[in-house]
Design a protein around this motif. Sequence first.
Motif, mmCIF file in Angstrom:
data_model
loop_
_atom_site.group_PDB
_atom_site.id
_atom_site.type_symbol
_atom_site.label_atom_id
_atom_site.label_comp_id
_atom_site.label_asym_id
_atom_site.label_seq_id
_atom_site.Cartn_x
_atom_site.Cartn_y
_atom_site.Cartn_z
ATOM 1 N N ASP A 198 0.870 -1.171 0.000
ATOM 2 C CA ASP A 198 0.000 0.000 0.000
ATOM 3 C C ASP A 198 0.906 1.219 0.000
ATOM 4 O OD1 ASP A 198 -1.988 1.871 0.246
ATOM 5 O OD2 ASP A 198 -2.693 1.208 2.196
ATOM 6 N N HIS A 199 0.915 1.957 -1.103
ATOM 7 C CA HIS A 199 1.762 3.129 -1.272
ATOM 8 C C HIS A 199 3.236 2.793 -1.051
ATOM 9 C CE1 HIS A 199 -2.227 4.851 -0.740
ATOM 10 N NE2 HIS A 199 -1.788 5.786 -1.567
ATOM 11 N N GLY A 200 3.657 1.640 -1.604
ATOM 12 C CA GLY A 200 5.050 1.243 -1.547
ATOM 13 C C GLY A 200 5.470 0.537 -0.271
ATOM 14 N N LYS A 201 4.591 0.441 0.703
ATOM 15 C CA LYS A 201 4.928 -0.213 1.972
ATOM 16 C C LYS A 201 4.226 -1.560 2.058
ATOM 17 C CE LYS A 201 5.473 4.160 4.333
ATOM 18 N NZ LYS A 201 4.924 5.094 5.295
ATOM 19 N N ALA A 202 4.959 -2.562 2.524
ATOM 20 C CA ALA A 202 4.388 -3.902 2.667
ATOM 21 C C ALA A 202 3.213 -3.859 3.641
ATOM 22 C CB ALA A 202 5.445 -4.871 3.162
ATOM 23 N N VAL A 203 2.158 -4.578 3.301
ATOM 24 C CA VAL A 203 0.973 -4.686 4.147
ATOM 25 C C VAL A 203 1.213 -5.787 5.174
ATOM 26 C CG1 VAL A 203 -1.474 -5.325 4.134
ATOM 27 C CG2 VAL A 203 -0.571 -3.825 2.354
ATOM 28 N N ASP A 204 0.779 -5.563 6.410
ATOM 29 C CA ASP A 204 0.903 -6.582 7.458
ATOM 30 C C ASP A 204 -0.007 -7.753 7.094
ATOM 31 O OD1 ASP A 204 1.190 -8.087 9.748
ATOM 32 O OD2 ASP A 204 0.248 -6.624 11.073
ATOM 33 N N LEU A 205 0.565 -8.923 6.917
ATOM 34 C CA LEU A 205 -0.191 -10.094 6.475
ATOM 35 C C LEU A 205 -0.552 -11.045 7.611
ATOM 36 C CD1 LEU A 205 1.755 -10.816 3.173
ATOM 37 C CD2 LEU A 205 -0.321 -9.461 3.498
ATOM 38 N N LYS A 206 -0.302 -10.643 8.838
ATOM 39 C CA LYS A 206 -0.648 -11.495 9.977
ATOM 40 C C LYS A 206 -2.155 -11.721 9.986
ATOM 41 C CE LYS A 206 -0.205 -11.915 14.945
ATOM 42 N NZ LYS A 206 0.226 -11.265 16.188
ATOM 43 N N GLY A 207 -2.564 -12.988 9.953
ATOM 44 C CA GLY A 207 -3.982 -13.336 9.945
ATOM 45 C C GLY A 207 -4.641 -13.231 8.582
ATOM 46 N N ALA A 208 -3.867 -12.932 7.537
ATOM 47 C CA ALA A 208 -4.413 -12.795 6.183
ATOM 48 C C ALA A 208 -4.410 -14.145 5.466
ATOM 49 C CB ALA A 208 -3.590 -11.789 5.390
ATOM 50 N N THR A 209 -5.259 -14.270 4.453
ATOM 51 C CA THR A 209 -5.310 -15.485 3.640
ATOM 52 C C THR A 209 -5.260 -15.106 2.166
ATOM 53 O OG1 THR A 209 -7.731 -15.496 3.539
ATOM 54 C CG2 THR A 209 -6.701 -16.716 5.359
ATOM 55 N N ALA A 210 -4.786 -16.044 1.348
ATOM 56 C CA ALA A 210 -4.732 -15.807 -0.098
ATOM 57 C C ALA A 210 -4.855 -17.122 -0.852
ATOM 58 C CB ALA A 210 -3.425 -15.109 -0.479
ATOM 59 N N LYS A 211 -5.585 -17.065 -1.964
ATOM 60 C CA LYS A 211 -5.701 -18.185 -2.904
ATOM 61 C C LYS A 211 -5.413 -17.631 -4.283
ATOM 62 C CE LYS A 211 -9.413 -20.741 -0.659
ATOM 63 N NZ LYS A 211 -10.769 -21.251 -0.830
ATOM 64 N N VAL A 212 -4.825 -18.462 -5.124
ATOM 65 C CA VAL A 212 -4.569 -18.073 -6.508
ATOM 66 C C VAL A 212 -5.082 -19.165 -7.431
ATOM 67 C CG1 VAL A 212 -2.806 -17.602 -8.253
ATOM 68 C CG2 VAL A 212 -2.566 -16.635 -5.978
ATOM 69 N N MET A 213 -5.817 -18.748 -8.439
ATOM 70 C CA MET A 213 -6.277 -19.653 -9.489
ATOM 71 C C MET A 213 -5.494 -19.310 -10.750
ATOM 72 S SD MET A 213 -10.044 -20.158 -11.240
ATOM 73 C CE MET A 213 -10.813 -19.900 -9.672
ATOM 74 N N LEU A 214 -4.853 -20.330 -11.339
ATOM 75 C CA LEU A 214 -4.116 -20.170 -12.593
ATOM 76 C C LEU A 214 -4.948 -20.772 -13.715
ATOM 77 C CD1 LEU A 214 -0.551 -21.246 -11.395
ATOM 78 C CD2 LEU A 214 -1.388 -18.913 -11.782
ATOM 79 N N LEU A 215 -5.098 -20.023 -14.794
ATOM 80 C CA LEU A 215 -5.898 -20.464 -15.938
ATOM 81 C C LEU A 215 -5.050 -20.413 -17.203
ATOM 82 C CD1 LEU A 215 -8.868 -18.148 -15.004
ATOM 83 C CD2 LEU A 215 -8.889 -20.610 -14.757
ATOM 84 N N THR A 216 -4.835 -21.575 -17.796
ATOM 85 C CA THR A 216 -4.154 -21.635 -19.087
ATOM 86 C C THR A 216 -5.173 -22.128 -20.113
ATOM 87 O OG1 THR A 216 -3.416 -23.927 -18.877
ATOM 88 C CG2 THR A 216 -1.970 -22.244 -17.939
ATOM 89 N N ALA A 217 -4.762 -22.199 -21.359
ATOM 90 C CA ALA A 217 -5.674 -22.692 -22.391
ATOM 91 C C ALA A 217 -6.045 -24.152 -22.137
ATOM 92 C CB ALA A 217 -5.036 -22.544 -23.764
#
Length: 143
Positions: A76-95
Amino acid sequence: MNHNKLKSLTAIALLACLSAPAFAADDHKGHDHGDKKGAEHAHDNKARHGGAVAVVKDVNYELVAKPDGLTLYVTDHGKAVDLKGATAKVMLLTAAEKSETTLAPAGDKFEAKGTFKVPAGTKAVATVTLPNMPAATAKFAFK
């Protein structure tokens, strides 16, 4: 309705409309957009780690995809966001296929280790949930 009362209501409505931009401008006080003119809402969307970048609600997401892992940087504005307690998922889509993986917070970024196919033309969708915030969806395209 009384003529004086109508004039008073009209004056109040006009004052509210005229002061709204001042309040909106004040909404962005306290954070820096650099000294570029006209950059009041510009956010740096350059890849700092060689990945694909998306900006969602003033937050930058950079997804770096390598054959042995995925890394998602959140700033956020060049500063790392505190990720404590955060979650993330990534979906990759190819042909040819679709895959989804969960990333874990690792310091100032999210990471997932494994084998990932990310040829040119791959699209990715990251869903990130920070504590006390609604989920954000960032979309990426790899060239």
